[in-house]
Design a protein around this motif. Sequence first.
Motif, mmCIF file in Angstrom:
data_model
loop_
_atom_site.group_PDB
_atom_site.id
_atom_site.type_symbol
_atom_site.label_atom_id
_atom_site.label_comp_id
_atom_site.label_asym_id
_atom_site.label_seq_id
_atom_site.Cartn_x
_atom_site.Cartn_y
_atom_site.Cartn_z
ATOM 1 N N THR A 10 0.827 -1.212 0.000
ATOM 2 C CA THR A 10 0.000 0.000 0.000
ATOM 3 C C THR A 10 0.862 1.264 0.000
ATOM 4 O O THR A 10 0.442 2.284 -0.533
ATOM 5 C CB THR A 10 -0.963 0.001 1.206
ATOM 6 N N TRP A 39 3.312 -1.815 4.313
ATOM 7 C CA TRP A 39 2.229 -0.937 4.779
ATOM 8 C C TRP A 39 2.767 0.494 4.771
ATOM 9 O O TRP A 39 2.090 1.406 4.410
ATOM 10 C CB TRP A 39 1.833 -1.246 6.209
ATOM 11 N N VAL A 44 -2.234 2.557 8.277
ATOM 12 C CA VAL A 44 -2.910 1.683 7.306
ATOM 13 C C VAL A 44 -3.548 0.503 8.041
ATOM 14 O O VAL A 44 -4.685 0.134 7.759
ATOM 15 C CB VAL A 44 -1.935 1.190 6.215
#
Length: 166
Positions: A10, A39, A44
């Motif tokens: 992400t 992450w 997140v």
Amino acid sequence: MTKIIIVSDTHIPSRAKALPRTLTKECADADLIIHAGDWQTLDVFFELSAYAETVGVTGNVDPWELLDRFGRKKILTIDSLKIGIVHGDGTGKTTEQRALQAFAEDDVDLIVFGHSHISLKKEVDGRVLFNPGSPTDKRRQAQYSFGILEVGETWQLEHVFFDKEE
């Protein structure tokens, strides 16, 4: 049926300011979310956890607090499906080969990994290898992506591909 969202890489906030709406829409009715690392921030985890129980591993760009919370490798059992989770970074071999090697001594049906940002679903020696790609940093891929796994008496796994505007 248990609905599991599978995501990796992400990279928030360096690659995106927020999780894309296409992903969060699917997370809204998920039973579990699996994150295969990178992450980049604990925020997140907290955002995904607001939708469903969230588990995962750390990647090569994650800070120590994520490593301390998640570790580098995990095995989950959902019904009778055994899922291995690893980021896949390292030296030598391909990301795919490193993911396979991480579970060479383990009895798993599905290996979830990330790192390359390249979506992949294929069977190798009776195991399914799955890379969800990235929902925020497609690199040279045509679209952003993540995965949906549905587990019941049998299990089904698919990618969700989307454009940033969606």
